[in-house]
Design a protein around this motif. Sequence first.
Motif, PDB file in Angstrom:
ATOM      1  N   GLN A   1       0.874  -1.247   0.061  1.00  0.00           N
ATOM      2  CA  GLN A   1       0.022   0.012  -0.133  1.00  0.00           C
ATOM      3  C   GLN A   1       0.835   1.151   0.063  1.00  0.00           C
ATOM      4  O   GLN A   1       0.419   2.447  -0.737  1.00  0.00           O
ATOM      5  CB  GLN A   1      -0.950  -0.032   1.159  1.00  0.00           C
ATOM      6  N   ILE A   2       1.861   1.358   0.915  1.00  0.00           N
ATOM      7  CA  ILE A   2       2.854   2.219   0.688  1.00  0.00           C
ATOM      8  C   ILE A   2       3.652   2.476  -0.843  1.00  0.00           C
ATOM      9  O   ILE A   2       3.600   3.504  -1.188  1.00  0.00           O
ATOM     10  CB  ILE A   2       3.976   2.246   1.696  1.00  0.00           C
ATOM     11  N   LYS A   3       3.782   1.553  -1.195  1.00  0.00           N
ATOM     12  CA  LYS A   3       4.431   1.439  -2.652  1.00  0.00           C
ATOM     13  C   LYS A   3       3.824   2.141  -3.500  1.00  0.00           C
ATOM     14  O   LYS A   3       3.925   2.798  -4.589  1.00  0.00           O
ATOM     15  CB  LYS A   3       5.280   0.173  -3.094  1.00  0.00           C
ATOM     16  N   ARG A   4       2.221   1.501  -3.613  1.00  0.00           N
ATOM     17  CA  ARG A   4       1.239   2.035  -4.496  1.00  0.00           C
ATOM     18  C   ARG A   4       0.925   3.580  -4.387  1.00  0.00           C
ATOM     19  O   ARG A   4       0.020   4.178  -4.828  1.00  0.00           O
ATOM     20  CB  ARG A   4       0.174   1.062  -4.225  1.00  0.00           C
ATOM     21  N   GLY A   5       1.326   4.012  -3.239  1.00  0.00           N
ATOM     22  CA  GLY A   5       0.887   5.356  -2.700  1.00  0.00           C
ATOM     23  C   GLY A   5      -0.517   5.482  -2.130  1.00  0.00           C
ATOM     24  O   GLY A   5      -0.957   6.753  -1.856  1.00  0.00           O
ATOM     25  N   GLU A   6      -1.160   4.403  -1.626  1.00  0.00           N
ATOM     26  CA  GLU A   6      -2.497   4.344  -0.913  1.00  0.00           C
ATOM     27  C   GLU A   6      -2.185   4.984   0.497  1.00  0.00           C
ATOM     28  O   GLU A   6      -3.197   5.398   1.156  1.00  0.00           O
ATOM     29  CB  GLU A   6      -3.020   2.891  -0.919  1.00  0.00           C
TER      30      GLU A   6
END
Length: 188
Positions: free
Chosen positions: A117-122
């Motif tokens: 989720q952090i990598k996806r920017g969520e």
Amino acid sequence: MQGMSERQYAARVGLSRGAIQKAKRAGRLVLFPDDSIDAEASDRRRAETTDLSKSRPKAAGRPGGMKPVPAAVIASANETLRENGVTVPEVGEAGAYMKAKTFNEIMKAQERKLGLQIKRGELVDRNRAISLVFRLAREERDAWVNWPARVAALMAAELGTETAAMQKVLEAHVRAHLEELAQPRIAL
């Protein structure tokens, strides 16, 4: 029967029946003529012939030699398992280890999910978001505090009043309004 059966001797020494059968075939046990085990003599022979470097230490009184799991860990595991929809049966000490392992796997999966989720920017860094909101609020407040000085002369000219008096009145009202906005509102 003169001595002990394989099962009885296995229970006495804390080994599996298969390990006792293996020791019997290897000649590490002393047997009576009826093929029962002479416990005292077998204990001595096993002590003489057993290579301690190849044996695994076993925790006394614990199933399978497992280490005990602290109650706090089990309580935390139960809570996390319930949050994830996993039914949590009451188990004894032997099941506590499996419950702790299940908990560990769920925690690893949750960490991986958060990482994605952090990598996806969520998800964003909480401290960074707080500092950004604080900076934006401070810029907004500063803009309002400086507004009376910018518009007081124009408003005074339109109304035909003194600039200093107009600026003083505007500043008082803007500051009062900003103080009102700064008060926390609790809505239950």
